[in-house]
Enzyme design. Structure first.
Site, PDB file in Angstrom:
ATOM      1  N   SER A 144       2.619   3.530   3.846  1.00 48.12           N
ATOM      2  CA  SER A 144       1.596   4.461   3.448  1.00 48.12           C
ATOM      3  C   SER A 144       1.362   4.532   1.939  1.00 48.12           C
ATOM      4  CB  SER A 144       1.977   5.865   3.931  1.00 48.12           C
ATOM      5  OG  SER A 144       3.171   6.301   3.311  1.00 48.12           O
TER       6      SER A 144
ATOM      7  N   SER B 206       7.351   2.814   4.149  1.00 49.77           N
ATOM      8  CA  SER B 206       6.185   3.025   3.287  1.00 49.77           C
ATOM      9  C   SER B 206       6.362   2.701   1.821  1.00 49.77           C
ATOM     10  CB  SER B 206       5.705   4.467   3.400  1.00 49.77           C
ATOM     11  OG  SER B 206       4.945   4.599   4.547  1.00 49.77           O
TER      12      SER B 206
ATOM     13  N   LYS C 218       2.365   9.218  -6.231  1.00 51.36           N
ATOM     14  CA  LYS C 218       1.830   9.297  -4.865  1.00 51.36           C
ATOM     15  C   LYS C 218       1.350  10.723  -4.602  1.00 51.36           C
ATOM     16  CE  LYS C 218       3.036   8.121  -0.063  1.00 51.36           C
ATOM     17  NZ  LYS C 218       4.046   7.603   0.882  1.00 51.36           N
TER      18      LYS C 218
HETATM   19  N1  GLN Z   1       4.204   2.994   8.982  1.00 52.43           N
HETATM   20  C1  GLN Z   1       5.162   3.974   9.381  1.00 52.43           C
HETATM   21  C2  GLN Z   1       4.475   5.137  10.027  1.00 52.43           C
HETATM   22  O1  GLN Z   1       3.286   5.122  10.112  1.00 52.43           O
HETATM   23  C3  GLN Z   1       5.989   4.410   8.202  1.00 52.43           C
HETATM   24  C4  GLN Z   1       5.287   5.332   7.321  1.00 52.43           C
HETATM   25  C5  GLN Z   1       6.131   5.832   6.208  1.00 52.43           C
HETATM   26  O2  GLN Z   1       7.179   5.260   5.905  1.00 52.43           O
HETATM   27  N2  GLN Z   1       5.716   6.942   5.617  1.00 52.43           N
HETATM   28  O3  GLN Z   1       5.108   6.056  10.456  1.00 52.43           O
END
Ligand code: GLN
Length: 494
Positions: free
Chosen positions: A158, A182, A78
């Site tokens: 994400s 995410s 990532k």
């Molecule tokens: N979708 C959530 C957010 O936008 C979680 C994102 C994540 O876990 N990095 O904050």
């Protein structure tokens, strides 16, 4: 010859040891598959040449009988993990061209064990999002499509590039980070497995920070066992991260195959939330029955405060993000837009460098931390967070793990769910409570929707009891026997 890109990590390690193929062949096969799947936009930066060189070194170690534990396995990293000498963008314009002079602890651990990165995987900008549509480097496409519908779907977010790469068989595993879901939600959307370990299990050193009290690294792979192998490499105490926990890392893969007889699986009654796809609710019941058939006992539990988790998260995460992202000022990192004076330079740099969702979070975060509202929002959210944690601890008096859906819907089309930010935020209604409490959570594919999309279930464990999570997940994996392939790969195979 075996199809090298469809193997599990465990099988590939056996094949490498038996010299059925070389690490170079394995890496080359994944590079070729990655090149053929460029339309998915999984990588922001490809590092194929570095991967080929690393594969040669790996082959030399195999030849000498000195192979490392995960030697020669190609993965995607990532693009939130700082990688020495390789551009790290966090999918933001503001970090375009940033080449870290150091390696994150997690990616360094993986190199130490012989894993080979093919590239830096695309993500939502600064890991803020649930659909990989906030990246400054373009959307990632899910390799899955609905039957009879050619629209492109999101991979979740994400960590969308990581999940799509593993599902599309262009990487055998990948790293993700999970702040509110995410790792788990993209795993569910792409029909693969992913685990967010307990907060403190993996070092955050060198991971671009979003919300420091929530961020945790974890792996994606196509089986529970492969996730166990990867997590063992990623995890461990690190004096460079004061929140990393000084506990020995168990041999997670040894938990695979253990019996779940007598284990108690809790089903939280509050998780039948309105708006959840009925197919997912039915699958949840089916999953509970599968575990019962495997010898576990199903108990109903209550997590009364988790219904406030989403709201609380959207105070705490933006608060921490607004403070973490203050460092991007055009002076020390990446992009800089020259202004008339220092303040003007800060403002121009940040206005041009950050995307819309990141700006929204910075504004919310600054607001909830401002002198007049700190107590009403931020401190109140911290109190509720403690109650959410307490809910989990109470539930774990009655059960060993919890079983819930991972996300309320399967993958949606690009552009869907984008009417307002709250619809998108609801994607994480099942994953955020565990992030708030810091407990480990794993998502695995258990079935398909009527229109042919993967659906995931989530297992949550006690803090630092990832082994129990792996054991139960493996039992569920055996019973669910999920073998479906993304349609794009079926077409190719036909
Ligand atoms: N979708 C959530 C957010 O936008 C979680 C994102 C994540 O876990 N990095 O904050």
């Amino acid at each position: 010859m075996t199809n090298l890109t469809h193997m599990t990590i465990r099988a590939a390690l056996d094949g490498l040891k038996k010299k059925e193929f070389t690490a170079s062949e394995l890496v080359d096969a994944h590079i070729a598959a990655s090149e053929a799947a460029r339309h998915l936009n999984c990588y922001i930066t490809e590092t194929f040449d570095l991967a080929r060189d690393a594969a040669k070194e790996s082959d030399a170690r195999y030849a000498k009988g000195e192979a490392l534990p995960l030697d020669g396995i190609p993965i995607a990293m990532k693009d939130l993990f700082c990688t020495e000498g390789v551009q790290t963008t966090a999918a933001s314009k503001i970090l375009k061209g940033f080449i870290p002079p150091y390696e994150s602890t997690v990616s360094g651990n993986m190199k130490r064990d012989g894993l080979i990165s093919l590239g830096k995987a695309n993500l939502d900008e600064f890991a803020m999002g649930s659909s990989n549509t906030t990246s400054a480097y373009g959307h990632v496409l899910n390799p899955w499509k609905r039957e009879g519908d050619d629209r492109d779907l999101v991979p979740g977010g994400s960590s969308g590039g990581s999940a799509a790469a593993v599902a599309a068989r262009i990487a055998m595993g990948a790293t993700g980070t999970d702040t509110g879901g995410s790792i788990r939600q993209p795993a569910a959307f792409c029909g693969i497995t992913g685990i967010k370990p307990t907060y403190g299990r993996c070092s955050r050193f060198g991971i671009v920070a979003f919300a420091s009290s929530l961020d945790q690294a974890g792996p994606f792979a196509r089986t529970v066992e492969d996730c166990a192998l990867l997590l063992e490499s990623m995890a461990g105490y690190d004096p460079k991260d004061s929140t990393s926990v000084n506990l020995p890392v168990p041999r997670y893969a040894d938990a695979i195959g253990g019996s779940v007889k007598g284990l108690k699986v809790g089903v939280p009654k509050e998780y039948r939330v309105e708006g959840t796809n009925p197919e997912i609710l039915a699958l949840w019941d089916k999953g509970a029955q599968m575990l019962k058939d495997a010898g576990a006992e199903i108990v109903e539990v209550s997590l009364p405060y988790t219904k406030y988790a989403l709201q609380t998260y959207y105070v705490i995460a933006p608060a921490e993000c607004s403070s973490n992202l203050a460092r991007y000022d055009g002076v020390r990192f990446g992009q800089r837009a020259e202004g008339d004076n220092l303040i003007d330079t800060y403002e121009k740099t940040r206005a041009e460098g950050f995307g819309q969702e990141v700006k929204r979070r910075i504004l919310i975060g600054t607001y909830v931390l401002s002198a007049g509202y700190y107590d009403a929002y931020y401190n109140q959210a911290r109190r509720v967070r403690k109650l959410i944690w307490q809910d989990f601890m109470n539930a774990y008096q009655q059960c060993d793990v919890l079983l819930t859906p991972t996300a309320p819907t399967p993958a949606f089309a690009i552009g869907e769910n984008q009417q307002d930010p709250v619809t998108m935020y609801l994607n994480d209604v099942f994953t955020i409570p565990a992030s708030m409490a810091g407990v480990p959570g794993l998502s695995l594919p258990v079935g398909l929707s009527g229109d042919g999309l993967p659906l995931g279930l989530q297992l949550l464990g006690r803090p630092f009891e990832e082994e129990t999570v792996f054991k139960v997940a493996h039992a569920l994996e055996q019973a669910a026997h999920f073998t479906a392939l993304p349609q794009t790969l079926q077409r190719k195979a036909a």
